[in-house]
Scaffold this motif. Structure first.
Motif, short mmCIF file in Angstrom:
data_model
loop_
_atom_site.label_atom_id
_atom_site.label_comp_id
_atom_site.label_asym_id
_atom_site.label_seq_id
_atom_site.Cartn_x
_atom_site.Cartn_y
_atom_site.Cartn_z
N ALA A 1 1.04 -1.29 -0.05
CA ALA A 1 -0.14 -0.10 -0.05
C ALA A 1 0.89 1.21 -0.08
N VAL A 2 2.04 1.37 0.69
CA VAL A 2 2.86 2.54 0.66
C VAL A 2 4.53 1.77 0.42
N ASP A 3 4.92 2.08 -0.55
CA ASP A 3 6.11 1.50 -1.40
C ASP A 3 7.42 2.02 -1.44
N GLY A 4 8.08 2.62 -0.32
CA GLY A 4 9.11 3.31 -0.44
C GLY A 4 8.92 4.68 -0.59
N VAL A 5 8.24 5.30 0.26
CA VAL A 5 7.94 6.73 0.34
C VAL A 5 8.71 7.66 1.06
N SER A 6 9.15 8.73 0.60
CA SER A 6 10.18 9.65 1.23
C SER A 6 9.74 11.15 1.12
N PHE A 7 9.64 11.87 1.99
CA PHE A 7 9.38 13.33 1.80
C PHE A 7 9.46 14.18 3.20
N SER A 8 9.57 15.36 3.31
CA SER A 8 9.76 16.11 4.45
C SER A 8 8.65 17.19 4.58
N LEU A 9 8.16 17.79 5.61
CA LEU A 9 7.28 18.89 6.00
C LEU A 9 7.98 19.59 6.90
N GLU A 10 7.97 20.85 6.24
CA GLU A 10 8.70 22.16 7.18
C GLU A 10 7.54 22.53 8.07
N ARG A 11 7.96 23.21 9.25
CA ARG A 11 7.17 23.88 10.31
C ARG A 11 6.24 24.89 9.42
N GLY A 12 5.27 24.91 9.82
CA GLY A 12 4.28 26.02 9.54
C GLY A 12 3.70 26.05 7.84
N LYS A 13 4.34 24.83 7.06
CA LYS A 13 3.90 24.76 5.94
C LYS A 13 2.76 23.59 5.57
N THR A 14 2.29 23.74 4.43
CA THR A 14 1.16 22.69 3.86
C THR A 14 1.70 21.76 2.81
N LEU A 15 1.61 20.68 2.84
CA LEU A 15 2.00 19.66 1.90
C LEU A 15 0.83 18.86 1.62
N GLY A 16 0.68 19.06 0.23
CA GLY A 16 -0.60 18.18 -0.42
C GLY A 16 -0.13 16.79 -0.87
N ILE A 17 -0.94 15.68 -0.55
CA ILE A 17 -0.70 14.39 -1.06
C ILE A 17 -1.99 14.19 -1.92
N VAL A 18 -1.70 13.71 -2.99
CA VAL A 18 -2.69 13.89 -4.35
C VAL A 18 -2.54 12.50 -4.79
#
Length: 339
Positions: free
Chosen positions: A29-46
């Motif tokens: 279902a989740v296959d080797g996912v990497s990302f980062s999210l900075e403080r106060g920011k919004t990350l969209g997962i689409v």
């Protein structure tokens, strides 16, 4: 000159895998996912339904089954702590207090037979350690903070007495101003006008409390107006990742283009038929060789069926994509050498 201070992202996900052990085999279902999210920011997962978005969010907050049917690997670093290394008691201290989640259907997170006030005060007393009196005062403040009038009256009502938009506002109030708010399709069940109100409310609370937000959606229109960065998921993988402005103006992954083309436009004439992405997402129990999007892609070549492309870049190091024949850079449509 004083040296610049480098701050670590609030959240870092590193090579994360979430797999389900089913009677028919392992579903990735989740296959080797990497990302980062900075403080106060919004990350969209689409991505479409089944792309792994919701499983990713539930892995981060650790609310999947604990019966051994779910297999994990990778790291989830939140404020320097690897959440995968914490026990359930330690995760309960973080869940709700520092990381909270708002679900697509607020009735899935609200108890239908318990009054709104009771549900909010329980969170405040158990998670925040408030006294009963302070919790009642704070509950009314939270109700007001999410734009619901007559707080005292609302606290005595049951969820079924409220509209869908009001229930979603209550769910946001119960989140209690965390450092990270994960919003999983928070507007899908609402009409367009209420959708905008809920998204504006999330943005207002984010700015007020300097929250980071993970906004999970299938709607690129929502992403374009409310996120700083975007990660596009397909078949459990991130296939494109960059700033929101860059994605909207310069999509590189054919799947991203297909998502954009399937969205309605104000420029379309009335009754214009929406463009659908042909075919279906692949079976996670039996993923194809090569690129997972190949059977639905307008740009498929022979190489796409044999080798799976990794995330790579060409011109912009912050714009990553997983495609042998990327849009806007293909020219003669020769494959990239990132095998």
């Amino acid at each position: 000159m004083a040296p610049s201070v480098v701050t670590e992202p609030l959240l870092q996900v590193k090579d994360l895998y979430t797999q389900f052990d089913t009677p028919k085999g392992i579903a990735r279902a989740v296959d080797g996912v990497s990302f980062s999210l900075e403080r106060g920011k919004t990350l969209g997962i689409v991505g479409e339904s089944g792309s792994g978005k919701s499983v990713l969010s539930r892995t981060i907050i650790d609310i999947l089954a604990k019966d051994g049917s779910v297999l994990y690997d990778g790291e989830i670093i939140f404020e320097g702590r690897d959440l995968r290394a914490l026990n359930e008691r330690e995760m309960r201290e973080i869940r709700g207090r520092e990381i909270a989640m708002v679900f697509q259907d607020p009735m899935s997170s609200l108890n239908p037979v318990k009054k709104i006030g009771k549900q909010i005060t329980e969170v405040l007393t158990k998670r925040m350690g408030m006294s009963s009196h302070l919790a009642k005062v704070r509950a009314a403040e939270l109700i007001n903070s999410v734009g619901i009038p007559d707080a005292e009256q609302q606290l005595g009502r049951y969820p079924m007495h409220l509209s869908g938009g009001m229930r979603q506002r209550i769910a946001i109030a119960i989140a209690c101003e965390p450092k990270l708010l994960i919003a999983d399709e928070p507007t899908t069940a609402l009409d367009v006008t209420i959708q905008a109100q809920i998204l504006d409310l999330l943005k207002e609370l984010q700015n007020k409390h300097d929250m980071s937000v993970m906004l999970i959606t299938h709607n690129l229109g929502i992403v374009s107006g409310y996120t700083d960065d975007v990660a596009v998921m397909y078949a459990g993988k991130i296939v494109e990742k960059c700033s929101t402005d860059e994605l909207i103006s310069n999509p590189i992954m054919p799947y991203t283009e297909a998502l954009m083309n399937s969205a309605p436009s104000l420029a379309d004439a009335p009754h214009t038929r929406l463009q659908a992405i042909p075919g279906l997402p692949p079976n996670l129990l039996n993923l194809p060789e090569g690129c997972s999007f190949q059977s639905r892609c307008n740009y498929k070549e022979e190489k796409c069926s044999s080798y799976a492309p990794d995330l790579t870049t060409i011109k912009d190091p912050d714009h990553k994509f997983a495609c042998w024949y990327p849009l806007n850079f293909s020219g003669t449509r020769e494959p990239l050498n990132n095998a």
